[in-house]
Design a protein around this motif. Structure first.
Motif, PDB file in Angstrom:
ATOM      1  N   SER A 146      -3.642   3.975   5.776  1.00  0.00           N
ATOM      2  CA  SER A 146      -2.960   4.634   4.658  1.00  0.00           C
ATOM      3  C   SER A 146      -3.942   5.584   3.982  1.00  0.00           C
ATOM      4  CB  SER A 146      -2.440   3.604   3.645  1.00  0.00           C
ATOM      5  OG  SER A 146      -3.517   2.999   2.947  1.00  0.00           O
ATOM      6  N   GLU A 147      -3.406   6.522   3.234  1.00  0.00           N
ATOM      7  CA  GLU A 147      -4.267   7.448   2.488  1.00  0.00           C
ATOM      8  C   GLU A 147      -3.577   7.809   1.176  1.00  0.00           C
ATOM      9  OE1 GLU A 147      -6.760  11.647   3.022  1.00  0.00           O
ATOM     10  OE2 GLU A 147      -5.399  10.953   4.613  1.00  0.00           O
ATOM     11  N   ARG A 148      -4.330   7.730   0.086  1.00  0.00           N
ATOM     12  CA  ARG A 148      -3.776   8.067  -1.223  1.00  0.00           C
ATOM     13  C   ARG A 148      -4.908   8.416  -2.176  1.00  0.00           C
ATOM     14  NH1 ARG A 148      -2.270   5.284  -6.065  1.00  0.00           N
ATOM     15  NH2 ARG A 148      -0.452   6.275  -7.065  1.00  0.00           N
ATOM     16  N   SER A 149      -4.702   9.501  -2.908  1.00  0.00           N
ATOM     17  CA  SER A 149      -5.660   9.934  -3.938  1.00  0.00           C
ATOM     18  C   SER A 149      -7.071  10.092  -3.401  1.00  0.00           C
ATOM     19  CB  SER A 149      -5.657   8.941  -5.111  1.00  0.00           C
ATOM     20  OG  SER A 149      -4.372   8.841  -5.686  1.00  0.00           O
ATOM     21  N   SER A 200     -12.247   0.944   3.418  1.00  0.00           N
ATOM     22  CA  SER A 200     -11.771   2.095   2.654  1.00  0.00           C
ATOM     23  C   SER A 200     -12.914   3.086   2.504  1.00  0.00           C
ATOM     24  CB  SER A 200     -11.252   1.662   1.275  1.00  0.00           C
ATOM     25  OG  SER A 200     -12.208   0.877   0.595  1.00  0.00           O
ATOM     26  N   TYR A 222       0.835  -1.202   0.000  1.00  0.00           N
ATOM     27  CA  TYR A 222       0.000   0.000   0.000  1.00  0.00           C
ATOM     28  C   TYR A 222       0.876   1.261   0.000  1.00  0.00           C
ATOM     29  CZ  TYR A 222      -4.702  -1.927   0.585  1.00  0.00           C
ATOM     30  OH  TYR A 222      -5.917  -2.538   0.384  1.00  0.00           O
ATOM     31  N   LEU A 223       0.397   2.255  -0.730  1.00  0.00           N
ATOM     32  CA  LEU A 223       1.063   3.548  -0.751  1.00  0.00           C
ATOM     33  C   LEU A 223       0.421   4.475   0.273  1.00  0.00           C
ATOM     34  CD1 LEU A 223       1.401   4.051  -4.618  1.00  0.00           C
ATOM     35  CD2 LEU A 223       3.106   3.136  -3.023  1.00  0.00           C
ATOM     36  N   GLY A 224       1.197   5.350   0.810  1.00  0.00           N
ATOM     37  CA  GLY A 224       0.669   6.323   1.769  1.00  0.00           C
ATOM     38  C   GLY A 224       0.423   5.771   3.154  1.00  0.00           C
ATOM     39  N   GLN A 265       0.828   5.347   6.968  1.00  0.00           N
ATOM     40  CA  GLN A 265       1.219   6.348   7.967  1.00  0.00           C
ATOM     41  C   GLN A 265       0.930   5.850   9.367  1.00  0.00           C
ATOM     42  OE1 GLN A 265      -2.063   9.630   8.155  1.00  0.00           O
ATOM     43  NE2 GLN A 265      -1.936   8.968   5.993  1.00  0.00           N
ATOM     44  N   ARG A 298      -9.054   6.779   1.992  1.00  0.00           N
ATOM     45  CA  ARG A 298      -8.448   6.355   3.239  1.00  0.00           C
ATOM     46  C   ARG A 298      -8.683   4.853   3.439  1.00  0.00           C
ATOM     47  NH1 ARG A 298      -9.355  11.060   7.883  1.00  0.00           N
ATOM     48  NH2 ARG A 298      -7.774  12.483   7.024  1.00  0.00           N
ATOM     49  N   SER A 344     -12.271  10.190   1.380  1.00  0.00           N
ATOM     50  CA  SER A 344     -11.847  11.073   2.473  1.00  0.00           C
ATOM     51  C   SER A 344     -12.842  12.190   2.758  1.00  0.00           C
ATOM     52  CB  SER A 344     -10.461  11.663   2.162  1.00  0.00           C
ATOM     53  OG  SER A 344     -10.498  12.380   0.941  1.00  0.00           O
TER      54      SER A 344
END
Length: 208
Positions: A164-167, A185, A145-147, A149, A170, A188
């Motif tokens: 994680s969060e991307r584009s 998911s 996964y990207l983002g 945190q 969340r 956001s």
């Protein structure tokens, strides 16, 4: 008297000649040809029995039934989703990506009249063999996964979990012992607070 004797001699000579002639004809008669024995008819070569062919009891195009996909259709709380998305008609569709199996499934729910870019709320559920396999799978996904945190200090999440969060999406993935893994998911703009994802996850876990 002499005349009779002469006649008798002539007759006797004629008889002897006739007998001799008959004997010669008998000797010169070609022997009857013995019929040539025709070759005995040969038995026809034994034919091998045809190889048994398996005949399917179902049409050739029929496929073997597989195990049904993991049912997750009723795990997300509709009341909570209506509050998030608004009092609108909701639509459910499979989540793009990994195909559904008997041990994995995914879906997303969004407003019927949502724009093309609207994501809504998504759910993924994995059914693993045991807790160890679930932890291994979670670690693999954390690397993919990207983002990813660190969670906020005041956020209550599962012990084995990551966010994680991307584009604008969340994600909250965690292990639900003994052998499930859950992924929530959310768009956001709908889940501005991470606690919303945590609460949805707790609700799904309680229904497993």
């Amino acid at each position: 008297m002499l005349h009779r004797s002469l006649i008798s001699s002539v007759i006797l000579s004629l008889m002897l000649s006739a007998l001799l002639l008959a004997g010669c004809e008998k000797d010169n008669t070609p022997a009857t040809e013995q019929p040539v024995d025709a070759p005995a008819p040969q038995a026809a070569p034994a034919q091998e029995a045809p190889t048994p062919q398996h005949i399917a009891s179902t049409p050739a195009q029929a496929t073997i039934a597989r195990n049904p996909p993991l049912d997750i259709s009723s795990l997300l709380p509709l009341e909570a989703l209506e509050q998030l998305i608004g009092n609108k008609s909701l639509r459910t569709e499979p989540l793009a990506g990994q195909p559904a199996t008997s041990t994995y499934n995914a879906l997303r729910i969004f407003a019927e009249d949502a724009s093309e870019n609207a994501y809504g709320v998504g759910l993924q559920v994995w059914k693993l063999n045991d807790l160890e396999e679930a932890q291994s799978r979670l670690n693999e996904l954390k690397l993919q996964y990207l983002g990813v945190q660190d969670p906020p200090q005041n956020l209550k999440i599962a012990e084995d979990a990551f966010i994680s969060e991307r584009s604008g999406i969340r994600n909250y993935l965690f292990i639900a012992p003994p052998s499930h893994m859950i992924g929530i998911s959310c768009q956001s703009s709908l889940c501005s607070n991470w606690s919303t994802l945590s609460e949805l996850g707790t609700s799904v876990q309680s229904k497993l």
